[in-house]
Design an enzyme around this catalytic site. Structure first.
Site, PDB file in Angstrom:
ATOM      1  N   HIS A 227       1.138  -0.923  -0.127  1.00 35.99           N
ATOM      2  CA  HIS A 227       0.254  -0.581   0.003  1.00 35.99           C
ATOM      3  C   HIS A 227       0.622   1.194   0.475  1.00 35.99           C
ATOM      4  CE1 HIS A 227      -3.121   2.199   0.582  1.00 35.99           C
ATOM      5  NE2 HIS A 227      -3.722   1.852   1.636  1.00 35.99           N
ATOM      6  N   HIS A 266      -2.110  -2.077  -9.956  1.00 33.91           N
ATOM      7  CA  HIS A 266      -3.394  -1.431  -9.481  1.00 33.91           C
ATOM      8  C   HIS A 266      -4.084  -2.417  -9.047  1.00 33.91           C
ATOM      9  CE1 HIS A 266      -5.728   1.380  -7.436  1.00 33.91           C
ATOM     10  NE2 HIS A 266      -4.570   2.072  -6.698  1.00 33.91           N
ATOM     11  N   ASP A 319       2.586   5.727  -7.009  1.00 32.19           N
ATOM     12  CA  ASP A 319       4.496   5.683  -5.823  1.00 32.19           C
ATOM     13  C   ASP A 319       5.401   5.991  -6.841  1.00 32.19           C
ATOM     14  OD1 ASP A 319       3.181   5.746  -3.471  1.00 32.19           O
ATOM     15  OD2 ASP A 319       2.258   3.395  -3.981  1.00 32.19           O
TER      16      ASP A 319
HETATM   17  C1  LIG Z   1      -1.117  -2.721  -5.806  1.00 32.27           C
HETATM   18  C2  LIG Z   1      -0.853  -4.570  -5.940  1.00 32.27           C
HETATM   19  C3  LIG Z   1      -1.085  -5.378  -4.826  1.00 32.27           C
HETATM   20  C4  LIG Z   1      -2.228  -5.005  -6.683  1.00 32.27           C
HETATM   21  O1  LIG Z   1      -2.573  -5.928  -7.487  1.00 32.27           O
HETATM   22  P1  LIG Z   1      -3.702  -6.749  -6.922  1.00 32.27           P
HETATM   23  O2  LIG Z   1      -4.498  -6.238  -8.771  1.00 32.27           O
HETATM   24  O3  LIG Z   1      -4.267  -6.843  -6.289  1.00 32.27           O
HETATM   25  O4  LIG Z   1      -2.727  -7.886  -8.767  1.00 32.27           O
HETATM   26  P2  LIG Z   1      -2.263  -9.258  -7.912  1.00 32.27           P
HETATM   27  O5  LIG Z   1      -1.555  -8.896  -6.833  1.00 32.27           O
HETATM   28  O6  LIG Z   1      -2.900 -10.034  -8.060  1.00 32.27           O
HETATM   29  O7  LIG Z   1      -1.261  -9.233  -9.165  1.00 32.27           O
HETATM   30  C5  LIG Z   1      -1.394 -10.196 -10.767  1.00 32.27           C
HETATM   31  C6  LIG Z   1      -0.777 -10.352 -11.395  1.00 32.27           C
HETATM   32  O8  LIG Z   1       0.308  -9.132 -11.409  1.00 32.27           O
HETATM   33  C7  LIG Z   1       1.368  -9.191 -11.377  1.00 32.27           C
HETATM   34  N1  LIG Z   1       2.032  -8.220 -11.082  1.00 32.27           N
HETATM   35  C8  LIG Z   1       1.207  -7.259 -10.355  1.00 32.27           C
HETATM   36  N2  LIG Z   1       1.995  -6.510  -9.663  1.00 32.27           N
HETATM   37  C9  LIG Z   1       2.894  -6.148 -10.249  1.00 32.27           C
HETATM   38  C10 LIG Z   1       3.964  -5.612 -10.060  1.00 32.27           C
HETATM   39  N3  LIG Z   1       4.046  -4.683  -8.972  1.00 32.27           N
HETATM   40  N4  LIG Z   1       5.143  -6.458 -10.919  1.00 32.27           N
HETATM   41  C11 LIG Z   1       5.498  -7.585 -11.052  1.00 32.27           C
HETATM   42  N5  LIG Z   1       4.064  -8.239 -10.922  1.00 32.27           N
HETATM   43  C12 LIG Z   1       3.079  -7.810 -11.337  1.00 32.27           C
HETATM   44  C13 LIG Z   1       1.490 -10.599  -9.909  1.00 32.27           C
HETATM   45  O9  LIG Z   1       2.290 -11.034  -9.959  1.00 32.27           O
HETATM   46  C14 LIG Z   1       0.182 -11.438 -10.744  1.00 32.27           C
HETATM   47  O10 LIG Z   1       0.745 -11.962 -11.480  1.00 32.27           O
HETATM   48  P3  LIG Z   1       0.381 -13.740 -11.597  1.00 32.27           P
HETATM   49  O11 LIG Z   1      -1.303 -13.555 -12.445  1.00 32.27           O
HETATM   50  O12 LIG Z   1       1.126 -14.396 -12.685  1.00 32.27           O
HETATM   51  O13 LIG Z   1       0.493 -14.514 -10.191  1.00 32.27           O
HETATM   52  C15 LIG Z   1       0.625  -5.277  -7.315  1.00 32.27           C
HETATM   53  O14 LIG Z   1      -0.176  -4.468  -8.393  1.00 32.27           O
HETATM   54  C16 LIG Z   1       1.598  -4.726  -6.192  1.00 32.27           C
HETATM   55  O15 LIG Z   1       2.293  -5.391  -5.665  1.00 32.27           O
HETATM   56  N6  LIG Z   1       1.889  -4.149  -6.458  1.00 32.27           N
HETATM   57  C17 LIG Z   1       3.454  -3.484  -6.058  1.00 32.27           C
HETATM   58  C18 LIG Z   1       3.220  -2.588  -5.015  1.00 32.27           C
HETATM   59  C19 LIG Z   1       2.658  -1.405  -5.568  1.00 32.27           C
HETATM   60  O16 LIG Z   1       3.061  -0.526  -6.193  1.00 32.27           O
HETATM   61  N7  LIG Z   1       1.859  -0.779  -4.805  1.00 32.27           N
HETATM   62  C20 LIG Z   1       0.995   0.181  -4.390  1.00 32.27           C
HETATM   63  C21 LIG Z   1      -0.180   0.638  -4.707  1.00 32.27           C
HETATM   64  S1  LIG Z   1      -0.670   1.925  -5.161  1.00 32.27           S
END
Ligand SMILES: CC(C)(COP(=O)(O)OP(=O)(O)OC[C@H]1O[C@@H](n2cnc3c(N)ncnc32)[C@H](O)[C@@H]1OP(=O)(O)O)[C@@H](O)C(=O)NCCC(=O)NCCS
Length: 384
Positions: A227, A266, A319
């Site tokens: 987050h 996201h 971010d």
């Molecule tokens: C923000 C976040 C938790 C949202 O994710 P989400 O919509 O819940 O997506 P998921 O966690 O289900 O991921 C879906 C797929 O995309 C991939 N993915 C998502 N974000 C990724 C990233 N930043 N880098 C690499 N792969 C990523 C996941 O590994 C997953 O792959 P898979 O289907 O092969 O397992 C995620 O994008 C993330 O961890 N980002 C990095 C942290 C970040 O920047 N957070 C700030 C948010 S404002």
């Protein structure tokens, strides 16, 4: 009714996509990459408004008339200075813990000084909320100073909210561009749908706990790397890549290992985050002014990530560029998430107040997948 012993309903991990409340405060259009506060698009607020006005808008639903604006700003200004006891606490915490932990502790401590804390009337909780909005820049500024081994600076009544925050944090009065960028950063972080920290605040307020508790919960939730903590890690990642020509190799190693690249992806936006678009312009401005390579490296990382993951809806989020801007303005890396919190405080307070007017205790269920039992209890001396 049993607690989730049979999966009659669909299990939604992380409550993804579950509608749990109504709101009139803000709306995220994830497929078109648009963000609205009370119906106003974020870009128009960034261009024409300021944080004080946006904060009022989130709380009360309309842009303030001149008199309302002046009264709100006066109230914020009056509440901004911190009691000596709080300054001592911040000094006492010093650099021993992460600034987000310090911030969580200080917000919680403020309730000790408030004899009205548990009067749960909306009026009283609104009073607490506004005082927290007013004090946030002073608290984060003081934490930043002490964490950097510097003297705490008191607010300057001549400066606006964002400029004061800049001044109390860095010790320098911002130039007009820095002031605009600081204000923009706070505006674009002010609210963002039912994100994890906002949800935390709502869960806490739904128990009819007080606003100090709700904001303390929200800050604890914002701290995590998935987050608010991502901005700090995103800049560290870009800096660890170093020169632009290293980007391809380093990124390949990370993604081959299945590591998440901080600052990308996201839950709601499956296109370019509109907030990242705004911040990218400012990151470019500082890169031109200060001539560093970090922005170039970031651009290459962005290009590589979009080529690899764009089709899956993974783009830069807020971010990715925010850290670079804060760094250029003289903020330490560890203070990036508290800056996020300083913007988000208005959204947390507005949504907690809104939710409490039609309160319903949050109480989802968990699907029980453990032993069904009943198991026979074995005394300790007889266990193998
Ligand atoms: C923000 C976040 C938790 C949202 O994710 P989400 O919509 O819940 O997506 P998921 O966690 O289900 O991921 C879906 C797929 O995309 C991939 N993915 C998502 N974000 C990724 C990233 N930043 N880098 C690499 N792969 C990523 C996941 O590994 C997953 O792959 P898979 O289907 O092969 O397992 C995620 O994008 C993330 O961890 N980002 C990095 C942290 C970040 O920047 N957070 C700030 C948010 S404002």
């Amino acid at each position: 009714m049993n607690e989730g012993s049979e999966a009659k309903e669909e299990l939604r991990r992380g409550l993804e996509g579950v509608l749990a409340a109504e709101t009139r405060i803000g709306y995220v259009n994830g497929s078109d990459g648009k963000l609205f506060y009370r119906g106003y698009e974020i870009n128009s607020l960034v261009e024409q408004s300021n944080y004080e006005e946006v904060s009022y808008l989130l709380l009360y639903g309309h842009l303030p008339k001149r008199g309302e604006y002046e009264e709100y700003v006066k109230r914020l200004r009056e509440e901004m200075p911190l009691p000596d006891e709080v300054l001592s606490l911040i000094k006492n915490i010093g650099g021993r813990t992460h600034p987000m932990s310090a911030l969580r502790t200080v917000i919680s401590y403020l309730s000790v000084l408030d004899s009205m804390e548990s009067d749960s009337s909306t009026k009283n909780q609104e009073r607490i909320g506004i005082s927290l909005i007013a004090r946030m820049p002073s608290i984060v500024g003081a934490i930043h100073r002490v964490y950097s081994g510097k003297e705490i600076i008191k607010p300057d009544p001549e400066l606006g909210y964002a400029s004061n925050f800049f001044y109390m944090s860095t010790g320098a009065r911002p130039d007009p561009v820095e002031s605009k960028i600081m204000d923009t950063a706070l505006i674009i972080h002010a609210d963002h749908g039912m994100n994890a920290s906002t949800f935390s605040a709502l869960v806490t307020i739904s128990t009819m706990a007080d606003m100090y508790s709700a904001i303390t919960s929200a800050i604890g939730t914002l701290k995590g790397p998935l987050h608010g903590g991502a901005n700090e890690r995103a800049l560290k990642m870009i800096q660890s890549v170093g020169r632009p020509e290293n980007a391809e190799k380093v990124l390949k190693v990370m993604t081959d290992k299945g590591e998440r690249v901080m600052g990308f992806g996201h839950r709601v936006y499956k296109v370019y985050d509109p907030r990242a678009k705004i911040l990218k312009r400012y990151a470019e401005y500082f890169a031109e002014r200060k001539g560093n390579e970090t922005f170039k490296t970031a651009q290459i990382i962005e290009e590589l990530m979009i080529n690899k993951y764009g089709e899956r809806g993974i783009f830069p989020n807020v971010d990715f560029y925010s850290g670079m801007i804060y760094d250029a303005m003289g903020f330490r890396t560890e203070i990036f998430t508290p800056i996020f919190a300083t913007g988000r405080i208005s959204g947390w307070v507005a949504r907690a107040l809104e939710y409490s007017t039609e309160n319903r205790l949050f109480r989802p269920k968990a699907l029980y997948v453990g032993e069904k039992g009943p198991r026979k209890y074995i005394p300790i001396q007889d266990r193998d």
